[in-house]
Structure formats: C-alpha cells, structure tokens
Design an enzyme around this catalytic site. Structure first.
Site, PDB file in Angstrom:
ATOM      1  N   ARG A  49      10.288   7.305   3.762  1.00 34.10           N
ATOM      2  CA  ARG A  49      10.279   8.764   3.887  1.00 34.10           C
ATOM      3  C   ARG A  49      10.970   9.230   5.167  1.00 34.10           C
ATOM      4  NH1 ARG A  49       4.130  10.053   3.268  1.00 34.10           N
ATOM      5  NH2 ARG A  49       4.851  12.170   3.766  1.00 34.10           N
ATOM      6  N   ARG A  83       0.834  -1.199   0.000  1.00 35.21           N
ATOM      7  CA  ARG A  83       0.000   0.000   0.000  1.00 35.21           C
ATOM      8  C   ARG A  83       0.874   1.256   0.000  1.00 35.21           C
ATOM      9  NH1 ARG A  83      -3.877  -1.324   5.007  1.00 35.21           N
ATOM     10  NH2 ARG A  83      -1.845  -1.940   5.822  1.00 35.21           N
ATOM     11  N   ASP A  95       0.994   5.642   0.374  1.00 39.40           N
ATOM     12  CA  ASP A  95       0.312   6.754   1.037  1.00 39.40           C
ATOM     13  C   ASP A  95      -0.181   7.780   0.027  1.00 39.40           C
ATOM     14  OD1 ASP A  95       0.799   5.732   3.590  1.00 39.40           O
ATOM     15  OD2 ASP A  95       2.764   6.685   3.694  1.00 39.40           O
TER      16      ASP A  95
END
Length: 257
Positions: A198, A51, A53
């Site tokens: 990130r 998945r 973001d």
C-alpha cells in the site's frame, strides 16, 4: 494429520487476519478457526501464509492446521464453508506432509491493487476497488516501479509499526496496467513488510498523477526514509492473490511455482 486450505475472503467486514481471542474484534482467523473447530469437534488453530490488514481481501490465502479428526478433504471444504459467513469460503483442502508450513514453506507472495481512475467515485465494486480522481499515467507508474526490482532495503515503504527484524526484501515482479477506467498494480516478492504494498502504491500514484517525476521512486528507495514517501493507499483496493510454494509440496497449481 496436517491439512492445507485455500481460503478466499472479502476483508471489508473484518479487523484483519490475525485472531485476537474470543472477546476481541472480528478477524478472519478467528472466524475460520471457529468453523474448523465445529467440523472437527475439537479446537483447531491455523497458521497462514501472510497476514492481511483490516479491509484487505484474499483470493487464495493458504493456511495449515493439524487435527486428529477423521474427515476427508471434501468434508473439510464443504463443512467448513457451510459454517462460514458469505464473505469467506474454503476453495480447497488437501492433506500435506507434517513438515509443511503455510508461512515458512512459501517462496513468494503475490498481491494486486486495483483502483477506479475517474472524476466520480464508483458505486459498484467500491468494497474491492479504491478510487483515484486524478488522471493517472499508468505507463509512467510502470516505468518508475521497475526501480524497485531485486533485493533492496524497503525502509521507505514500511510502516513505523512494522515488527520485521530487517527491511530487506526481494521484489521479483511489479506490473502497472490500465484497462479502461481501471488501473491495477500487481507485485510479487519473497515476502512483504507491513503496509509495504500500500505504501508503494501510494507513492506510485504521486508519479502517475504528475506530482512527482519517474525517478522519484528510485530516490525514495535509496533514501530509506518513510516520511518522504507517498501516503498509504486505502485498504479496500488490495487483494492477496496467493502465496507460491515449490512443486515438492504437491499443492494446487495456482499456488505452485
């Protein structure tokens, strides 16, 4: 019949991958399922390899789905792409064994984070690249990043909202490179925690800008304290390049180990 798809998308206009129902915000999963269901003339649900973001892109996300509709791979590829917005396309489709699972059959995932490093913000590619105005030492970032290799507890680089049962991941490769004004960070692991890439990038930027020494990354990893690490890097610079599968599944070369 079970099928696997390679899906490419610009995540800028979506609230992430995961579908939240017909009344929820726009997601890549919901958009893809509507297109597939239209082609199949029946409800289709997909499972993905990883998945992403809100604002994060994918070069080749892999999904699988089951359908009793009789369509050949070309019809799935072109028919579904024709029903998708310009920011999403199906790159390929192929039938797979019923035991294949897009998420659980994958052995690794690879991401790339790209940013423009100059005093002035970019006008071109601003939806697919982040921006860092501080001069960056990409070589120092690369050296510091090597401390993350191997199986480690990545608690220092996971969001507080991460729902994974544990933080141990095997980081297999990480490379930081500069090409002119562009700095890219590519990272591969068996799996990733929520915001892990990130958060790693945000900490490496502190090293590259000279705000932290190269050994800081190793100390963060050992300390397992997210509050001491760098900020979470902006989403638009991140691209999910591909998951990787054993050759036994017979998938395209780009997603095969």
């Amino acid at each position: 019949m079970r099928y696997a798809l390679g899906v490419e998308y610009d995540g800028g206009g979506f609230q992430g991958w995961q579908g939240l129902g017909p009344s929820g915000p726009s997601t890549v999963q919901a958009t893809l399922e509507r297109a597939l269901s239209s082609v199949a003339d029946q409800a289709i649900t997909v499972s993905c390899a990883g998945r992403t973001d809100a604002g994060v892109h994918a070069e080749c996300q892999v999904v699988h789905f089951d359908s009793t509709a009789e369509r050949d791979p070309r019809a799935w590829t072109l028919g579904v792409t024709g029903r998708l917005p310009p920011t999403v396309c199906v790159r390929w489709c192929m039938p797979v064994d019923d035991a294949f699972h897009a998420r659980f059959s994958a052995r690794a995932r690879r991401y790339r984070y790209t940013l423009v490093n100059r005093p002035v913000r970019p006008a071109l590619y601003r939806s697919t690249m982040a921006w860092e105005r501080r001069p960056l030492d990409a070589d120092a970032m690369h050296r510091a990043a090597q401390a993350l290799l191997g199986e480690n507890d990545f608690s220092a680089f996971r969001t507080v909202h991460c729902q994974a049962p544990h933080a141990r991941r095997n980081l297999q490769d990480i490379q930081v490179r500069r090409s002119g004004e562009t700095v890219s960070i590519e990272v591969q692991a068996n799996a990733f925690l929520h915001h892990m890439v990130r958060n790693i990038v945000g900490s490496l930027l502190e090293v590259g800008a000279g705000a932290r020494d190269e050994g800081w990354i190793a100390r963060l990893l050992a300390g397992r304290d997210r509050t001491l690490a760098g900020p979470t890097a902006a989403p638009q610079g991140l691209v999910f390049l591909r998951p990787l599968y054993p050759a036994e599944w017979g998938l395209p070369e780009e997603v095969t180990l």
